[in-house]
Design a protein around this motif. Structure first.
Motif, short mmCIF file in Angstrom:
data_model
loop_
_atom_site.label_atom_id
_atom_site.label_comp_id
_atom_site.label_asym_id
_atom_site.label_seq_id
_atom_site.Cartn_x
_atom_site.Cartn_y
_atom_site.Cartn_z
N GLU A 99 0.90 -1.16 0.06
CA GLU A 99 -0.08 -0.10 -0.07
C GLU A 99 0.90 1.22 0.17
OE1 GLU A 99 -4.09 1.66 2.44
OE2 GLU A 99 -2.38 0.27 3.47
N VAL A 100 0.74 1.99 -1.15
CA VAL A 100 1.64 3.00 -1.31
C VAL A 100 0.73 4.23 -1.94
CG1 VAL A 100 3.76 4.07 -2.43
CG2 VAL A 100 3.76 1.69 -1.74
N TYR A 101 1.07 5.39 -1.14
CA TYR A 101 0.37 6.63 -1.63
C TYR A 101 0.96 7.60 -2.25
CZ TYR A 101 -3.74 4.38 0.38
OH TYR A 101 -4.86 3.69 0.72
N ARG A 150 -8.54 8.46 9.31
CA ARG A 150 -9.91 8.90 9.82
C ARG A 150 -10.77 7.77 9.51
NH1 ARG A 150 -11.02 14.84 10.14
NH2 ARG A 150 -9.02 15.56 11.24
N GLY A 151 -10.92 7.07 10.43
CA GLY A 151 -11.68 5.68 10.18
C GLY A 151 -10.74 4.69 9.57
N ASP A 152 -11.42 4.42 8.47
CA ASP A 152 -10.44 3.35 7.52
C ASP A 152 -9.88 4.31 6.38
OD1 ASP A 152 -12.50 4.11 5.98
OD2 ASP A 152 -12.93 1.72 5.44
N ARG A 153 -9.77 5.58 6.23
CA ARG A 153 -9.38 6.44 5.47
C ARG A 153 -7.88 7.02 5.71
NH1 ARG A 153 -13.90 10.27 3.53
NH2 ARG A 153 -12.37 10.94 1.91
N PRO A 154 -6.83 6.47 5.11
CA PRO A 154 -5.33 7.02 5.57
C PRO A 154 -5.19 8.50 5.12
CG PRO A 154 -5.44 5.72 3.44
CD PRO A 154 -6.57 5.60 3.90
N THR A 155 -4.41 9.22 5.89
CA THR A 155 -4.51 10.58 5.89
C THR A 155 -2.97 11.08 6.12
OG1 THR A 155 -4.68 10.95 8.24
CG2 THR A 155 -6.65 10.91 6.84
N VAL A 156 -2.57 12.38 5.71
CA VAL A 156 -1.54 13.04 6.03
C VAL A 156 -1.83 14.42 6.65
CG1 VAL A 156 -1.21 13.79 3.60
CG2 VAL A 156 0.58 13.71 5.40
N ALA A 157 -1.33 14.79 7.71
CA ALA A 157 -1.58 16.18 8.22
C ALA A 157 -0.24 17.18 7.74
CB ALA A 157 -1.81 16.24 9.77
N SER A 158 -0.58 18.17 7.02
CA SER A 158 0.41 19.11 6.79
C SER A 158 1.36 19.30 7.96
CB SER A 158 -0.37 20.41 6.33
OG SER A 158 0.80 21.66 6.20
N ASP A 169 -6.99 13.46 2.76
CA ASP A 169 -7.24 11.91 2.44
C ASP A 169 -5.94 11.69 1.47
OD1 ASP A 169 -7.78 9.49 0.91
OD2 ASP A 169 -9.92 9.93 2.23
N LEU A 170 -5.32 10.53 1.80
CA LEU A 170 -4.24 10.19 0.74
C LEU A 170 -4.68 9.47 -0.29
CD1 LEU A 170 -1.50 8.88 3.39
CD2 LEU A 170 -1.34 10.70 1.69
#
Length: 129
Positions: free
Chosen positions: A56-58, A81-89, A97-98
């Protein structure tokens, strides 16, 4: 941490299929640390890569839309966030959402995303231009 830059693929032998011009080989999967971003330069474009698991690569644009395009997203904080991968600035802490680039904290912002695939242990990114 070092920045990974893309190198040109070797010449294709007559027996193998020609490479797809929209996909760029970036690096080996083993070159990335899990849940840690790395910046890559492809066709003069900075892209942030995130390895979340061995399969799994974004890939998202490396520039922060909320910080006048500062090239910092690879240094963002990886989460979910739940099952959604994220990145915070790392600058203003907007959460993206990635997979889709949607900004959870400011709907007026979005982060460009790129499709990725893993072929023979190498990460490739699809570029449409």
């Amino acid at each position: 941490m070092t920045t990974i830059t893309q190198t040109r693929p070797r010449a294709v032998s007559a027996r193998s299929a020609p490479p797809d011009p929209t996909w760029e080989r970036v690096c080996r999967v083993d070159d990335l640390e899990p849940s840690w971003g790395e910046a890559v330069l492809i066709r003069m474009r900075q892209i942030a890569l995130f390895l979340l698991s061995p399969r799994e690569v974004y890939a998202v644009e490396h520039t922060d839309p909320a910080a006048d395009g500062a090239p910092v997203m690879a240094r963002g904080i990886v989460g979910s966030r739940g099952d959604r991968p994220t990145v915070a600035s790392p600058l203003h802490k907007e959460v993206y959402d990635l997979g889709t680039g949607e900004c959870f904290t400011d709907p007026a912002l979005s982060l460009r995303t790129f499709r990725t695939r893993i072929i023979g242990g190498f990460i490739e990114i699809e570029l449409d231009d």
